[in-house]
Scaffold this motif. Structure first.
Motif, PDB file in Angstrom:
ATOM      1  N   GLY A  25       0.785  -1.172   0.139  1.00  0.00           N
ATOM      2  CA  GLY A  25       0.033   0.011  -0.143  1.00  0.00           C
ATOM      3  C   GLY A  25       0.928   1.176  -0.102  1.00  0.00           C
ATOM      4  N   THR A  26       0.166   2.313  -0.309  1.00  0.00           N
ATOM      5  CA  THR A  26       1.037   3.676  -0.651  1.00  0.00           C
ATOM      6  C   THR A  26       1.644   4.226   0.674  1.00  0.00           C
ATOM      7  N   GLU A  27       0.694   4.000   1.894  1.00  0.00           N
ATOM      8  CA  GLU A  27       0.915   4.475   3.268  1.00  0.00           C
ATOM      9  C   GLU A  27       2.265   3.593   3.667  1.00  0.00           C
ATOM     10  N   PHE A  28       2.276   2.392   3.479  1.00  0.00           N
ATOM     11  CA  PHE A  28       3.455   1.429   3.626  1.00  0.00           C
ATOM     12  C   PHE A  28       4.601   1.932   3.118  1.00  0.00           C
ATOM     13  N   LEU A  29       4.772   2.212   1.827  1.00  0.00           N
ATOM     14  CA  LEU A  29       5.539   2.604   0.916  1.00  0.00           C
ATOM     15  C   LEU A  29       6.213   3.789   1.348  1.00  0.00           C
ATOM     16  N   MET A  30       5.461   4.760   1.903  1.00  0.00           N
ATOM     17  CA  MET A  30       5.596   6.097   2.154  1.00  0.00           C
ATOM     18  C   MET A  30       6.371   6.246   3.495  1.00  0.00           C
ATOM     19  N   ILE A  54      10.304  13.558  -5.633  1.00  0.00           N
ATOM     20  CA  ILE A  54      11.227  14.176  -4.649  1.00  0.00           C
ATOM     21  C   ILE A  54      11.706  13.137  -3.853  1.00  0.00           C
ATOM     22  N   PRO A  55      12.796  12.968  -3.571  1.00  0.00           N
ATOM     23  CA  PRO A  55      13.531  11.657  -2.668  1.00  0.00           C
ATOM     24  C   PRO A  55      12.524  11.597  -1.386  1.00  0.00           C
ATOM     25  N   PHE A  56      12.475  12.724  -0.605  1.00  0.00           N
ATOM     26  CA  PHE A  56      11.755  12.520   0.742  1.00  0.00           C
ATOM     27  C   PHE A  56      10.598  13.584   0.700  1.00  0.00           C
ATOM     28  N   PRO A  57       9.313  13.312   0.022  1.00  0.00           N
ATOM     29  CA  PRO A  57       8.180  14.074   0.004  1.00  0.00           C
ATOM     30  C   PRO A  57       7.618  14.678   1.537  1.00  0.00           C
ATOM     31  N   ARG A  58       7.380  15.838   1.656  1.00  0.00           N
ATOM     32  CA  ARG A  58       6.781  16.548   2.729  1.00  0.00           C
ATOM     33  C   ARG A  58       5.582  16.963   2.427  1.00  0.00           C
ATOM     34  N   LEU A  59       4.324  16.080   2.790  1.00  0.00           N
ATOM     35  CA  LEU A  59       3.094  16.237   2.750  1.00  0.00           C
ATOM     36  C   LEU A  59       2.024  16.717   3.933  1.00  0.00           C
ATOM     37  N   LEU A  60       0.953  17.125   3.501  1.00  0.00           N
ATOM     38  CA  LEU A  60       0.107  17.612   4.506  1.00  0.00           C
ATOM     39  C   LEU A  60       0.128  17.014   6.109  1.00  0.00           C
ATOM     40  N   ASN A  61       0.118  15.471   5.855  1.00  0.00           N
ATOM     41  CA  ASN A  61       0.339  14.790   7.275  1.00  0.00           C
ATOM     42  C   ASN A  61       1.465  14.026   7.305  1.00  0.00           C
ATOM     43  N   ARG A  62       2.796  14.402   6.634  1.00  0.00           N
ATOM     44  CA  ARG A  62       3.764  13.407   6.734  1.00  0.00           C
ATOM     45  C   ARG A  62       4.963  14.158   6.716  1.00  0.00           C
ATOM     46  N   LEU A  63       5.900  13.888   7.654  1.00  0.00           N
ATOM     47  CA  LEU A  63       6.914  14.509   8.152  1.00  0.00           C
ATOM     48  C   LEU A  63       8.211  13.475   8.364  1.00  0.00           C
ATOM     49  N   TYR A  64       7.730  12.209   8.178  1.00  0.00           N
ATOM     50  CA  TYR A  64       8.502  10.898   8.086  1.00  0.00           C
ATOM     51  C   TYR A  64       8.526  10.183   6.862  1.00  0.00           C
ATOM     52  N   PRO A  65       9.619   9.445   6.567  1.00  0.00           N
ATOM     53  CA  PRO A  65      11.253   9.906   7.325  1.00  0.00           C
ATOM     54  C   PRO A  65      11.861  10.991   6.857  1.00  0.00           C
ATOM     55  N   PHE A  73       8.942  26.734   0.142  1.00  0.00           N
ATOM     56  CA  PHE A  73       7.743  26.056   1.150  1.00  0.00           C
ATOM     57  C   PHE A  73       6.411  26.749   1.172  1.00  0.00           C
ATOM     58  N   ARG A  74       5.482  26.096   1.111  1.00  0.00           N
ATOM     59  CA  ARG A  74       3.908  26.364   1.064  1.00  0.00           C
ATOM     60  C   ARG A  74       3.258  25.626   2.228  1.00  0.00           C
ATOM     61  N   ALA A  75       2.625  26.407   2.930  1.00  0.00           N
ATOM     62  CA  ALA A  75       1.929  26.015   4.131  1.00  0.00           C
ATOM     63  C   ALA A  75       0.254  25.969   3.605  1.00  0.00           C
ATOM     64  N   GLU A  76       0.283  25.233   2.440  1.00  0.00           N
ATOM     65  CA  GLU A  76      -1.022  25.004   1.684  1.00  0.00           C
ATOM     66  C   GLU A  76      -1.635  23.774   2.103  1.00  0.00           C
ATOM     67  N   LYS A  77      -2.844  23.761   2.657  1.00  0.00           N
ATOM     68  CA  LYS A  77      -3.588  22.593   3.155  1.00  0.00           C
ATOM     69  C   LYS A  77      -4.049  21.777   2.182  1.00  0.00           C
ATOM     70  N   SER A  78      -3.149  21.351   1.001  1.00  0.00           N
ATOM     71  CA  SER A  78      -3.806  20.617   0.012  1.00  0.00           C
ATOM     72  C   SER A  78      -3.205  19.183  -0.123  1.00  0.00           C
ATOM     73  N   LYS A  79      -4.014  18.133  -0.501  1.00  0.00           N
ATOM     74  CA  LYS A  79      -3.815  16.810  -0.641  1.00  0.00           C
ATOM     75  C   LYS A  79      -4.171  16.381  -2.177  1.00  0.00           C
ATOM     76  N   THR A  80      -3.869  17.255  -3.057  1.00  0.00           N
ATOM     77  CA  THR A  80      -4.012  16.938  -4.358  1.00  0.00           C
ATOM     78  C   THR A  80      -2.621  16.063  -4.723  1.00  0.00           C
ATOM     79  N   ARG A  81      -2.745  15.398  -5.964  1.00  0.00           N
ATOM     80  CA  ARG A  81      -1.693  14.664  -6.447  1.00  0.00           C
ATOM     81  C   ARG A  81      -0.641  15.647  -7.000  1.00  0.00           C
ATOM     82  N   ARG A  82      -0.950  17.085  -6.870  1.00  0.00           N
ATOM     83  CA  ARG A  82      -0.179  18.162  -7.847  1.00  0.00           C
ATOM     84  C   ARG A  82       0.681  18.988  -6.620  1.00  0.00           C
ATOM     85  N   HIS A  83       0.291  18.563  -5.399  1.00  0.00           N
ATOM     86  CA  HIS A  83       0.847  19.637  -4.348  1.00  0.00           C
ATOM     87  C   HIS A  83       1.733  18.842  -3.337  1.00  0.00           C
ATOM     88  N   LEU A  84       3.034  19.473  -3.016  1.00  0.00           N
ATOM     89  CA  LEU A  84       3.978  19.119  -1.998  1.00  0.00           C
ATOM     90  C   LEU A  84       3.997  20.323  -1.015  1.00  0.00           C
TER      91      LEU A  84
END
Length: 452
Positions: free
Chosen positions: A131-136, A441-452, A227-238
């Protein structure tokens, strides 16, 4: 001390290498040694065996190659080592480089000997589906996969071609600050921090500083994180992404568009030339990239609104910004990236130069990638008149003191100038055909992801 590695192993490795003084090479360079014996240091990506033959899928960071181990040729001991290898174990392999038309890479390695450096146990990412979350969660390991390797190689080629393009066209590389005291576009979507006794923000764009650099060096470009503190979950946003931001003195709106289409054409053609294997690995339809050459089509914002109404998008009105469905609908009418030009003044940042013939629109353009990948470039001619820029800052209720230095660029030898910003990750996604920017991107920073 790491599992499966000890001093004795280190001694045996040294003896192994000393006893086999062959050319040490990387997988990407094996074509230079066809018919010769070489040593490769790498990892076992996967394996399979059939009776008295073992097939090792080897990787070394530069590429992937199959190693063929024939029991009759190598003997019991080496063959037992090969069959006992576990996924992602590190090893040195000695073998003869042999042409193989069946291989996507064109070569394979007929293994003569091997030595394990460190045995990997219970590697979590197996050849089965995950699953995606496991891979992330395991992004630090997922990067090793053939697909992710291909995406990162394409990203690297785009970066290489970027430096090539701007260096060959007389641009100087300038590094703007990451910590700033104000918002370049006057938005509130910023990450705030304390800078000793002052408020500071993580940069959302280096543009304003690049304008200052252009007044000193003429033509400049930056390449760095934003850096953009944009609360977006689309496939186009980091949340954190990388931008290439050129700025050019004495360049007007038309000059700016020409640089953009030449630059994008250059990086696409460079990837086609230098990343054939990676594009094939990803299953990319390269016919859709082969046509990406300047010039690119253009459509005004006014005409885009009319087009969208004809397509049944009654929700969009003049003065609204376009969303992903609107950009996709427009892009589907073209087989190249398309410029949407002359947006309404009210929905664009304060620093954009109005059209001299229409004060309600500005000399700006967004470049929309084909195949639903959305905006990859935003650019404009900048206001170069001091009084008018001051007026615009005040209209946007921005702090004049914070922009004092920016206004001074218009006091001391101001000239017409233009620039743009290209989002690297969206561009990688489009060229590689990857659906979501999190893989670009090697280590993506998403709305709910700061790990790893």
């Amino acid at each position: 001390m790491s599992q499966g590695y000890n001093k004795h192993n280190n001694v045996s490795l040294c003896r192994f290498l000393e006893g086999n003084k062959l050319v040490k090479t990387m997988i990407k360079d094996v074509s230079k040694y066809a018919g010769e014996e070489v040593t490769i240091g790498g990892w076992l990506a996967n394996k399979r065996s059939s009776g008295k033959i073992a097939f090792l899928q080897l990787r070394d960071g530069s590429g992937f190659i199959q190693g063929v181990v024939v029991k009759e040729d190598v003997g019991e001991e080496v063959f037992a080592k090969a069959k006992g290898l576990t996924q992602e174990s590190s090893l040195y392999v000695i073998g003869t480089v042999q042409k193989d038309e069946r291989s996507p890479f064109g070569y394979e390695l007929v293994v003569k000997d091997l030595e394990v450096i460190q045995e990997s146990k219970d590697y979590p990412i197996t050849p089965k589906a995950h699953g995606t979350e496991f891979l992330m969660d395991n992004r630090h390991l997922w990067l090793r996969s053939k697909r992710q390797h291909a995406v990162m190689q394409i990203r690297n080629e785009i970066i290489r071609a970027t430096y090539e393009f701007f260096n060959e066209n007389g641009f100087s590389k300038v590094d703007p600050p990451i910590l700033t005291g104000s918002a370049p576009e006057g938005t509130s979507e910023l990450f705030a921090t304390k800078y000793f006794d002052e408020d500071a923000y993580l940069s959302q764009s280096g543009q304003l500083y690049m304008e200052a650099a252009a007044m000193a060096l003429g033509k400049v470009f930056s390449f760095g994180p934003t850096f953009r503190a944009e609360k977006s979950k689309t496939r186009r946003h980091l949340i954190e992404f990388w931008m290439i931001e050129p700025e050019m003195a004495f360049y007007d709106f038309e000059d700016n568009l020409e640089v953009q289409e030449q630059y994008v054409s250059h990086i696409v053609q460079s990837v086609l030339k230098n990343c054939t294997l990676q594009l094939n690995t990803l299953g990319r339809d390269v016919s859709k990239l082969e046509n990406i050459k300047a010039p690119f089509p253009r459509i005004t914002y006014d005409d885009a609104i009319k087009f969208l109404h004809e397509k049944g998008f009654d929700d969009i009105q003049w003065g609204d910004d376009f969303g992903a469905p609107h950009e996709t609908a427009i892009a589907e009418s073209y087989d190249k990236p398309v410029f949407i030009t002359h947006y309404p003044t009210g929905i664009k940042p304060f620093y954009m130069q109005p059209d001299p013939n229409r004060s309600d629109v500005v000399l700006c353009a967004d470049l929309i990638a084909p195949e639903g990948y959305g905006e990859i470039i935003g650019g404009s001619q900048r206001i170069h008149d001091y009084d008018f820029l001051k007026q615009r800052i005040e209209e946007h209720q921005l702090d004049l003191d914070a922009y004092k230095w920016y206004l001074e660029l218009r006091q001391y030898g101001s000239v017409p100038h233009s620039g743009f910003g290209l989002g690297l990750e969206r561009t990688v996604a489009w060229i590689s055909g990857v659906e979501h920017v999190r893989e670009t991107i090697p280590f993506p920073r998403l709305l709910n992801r700061l790990y790893p």
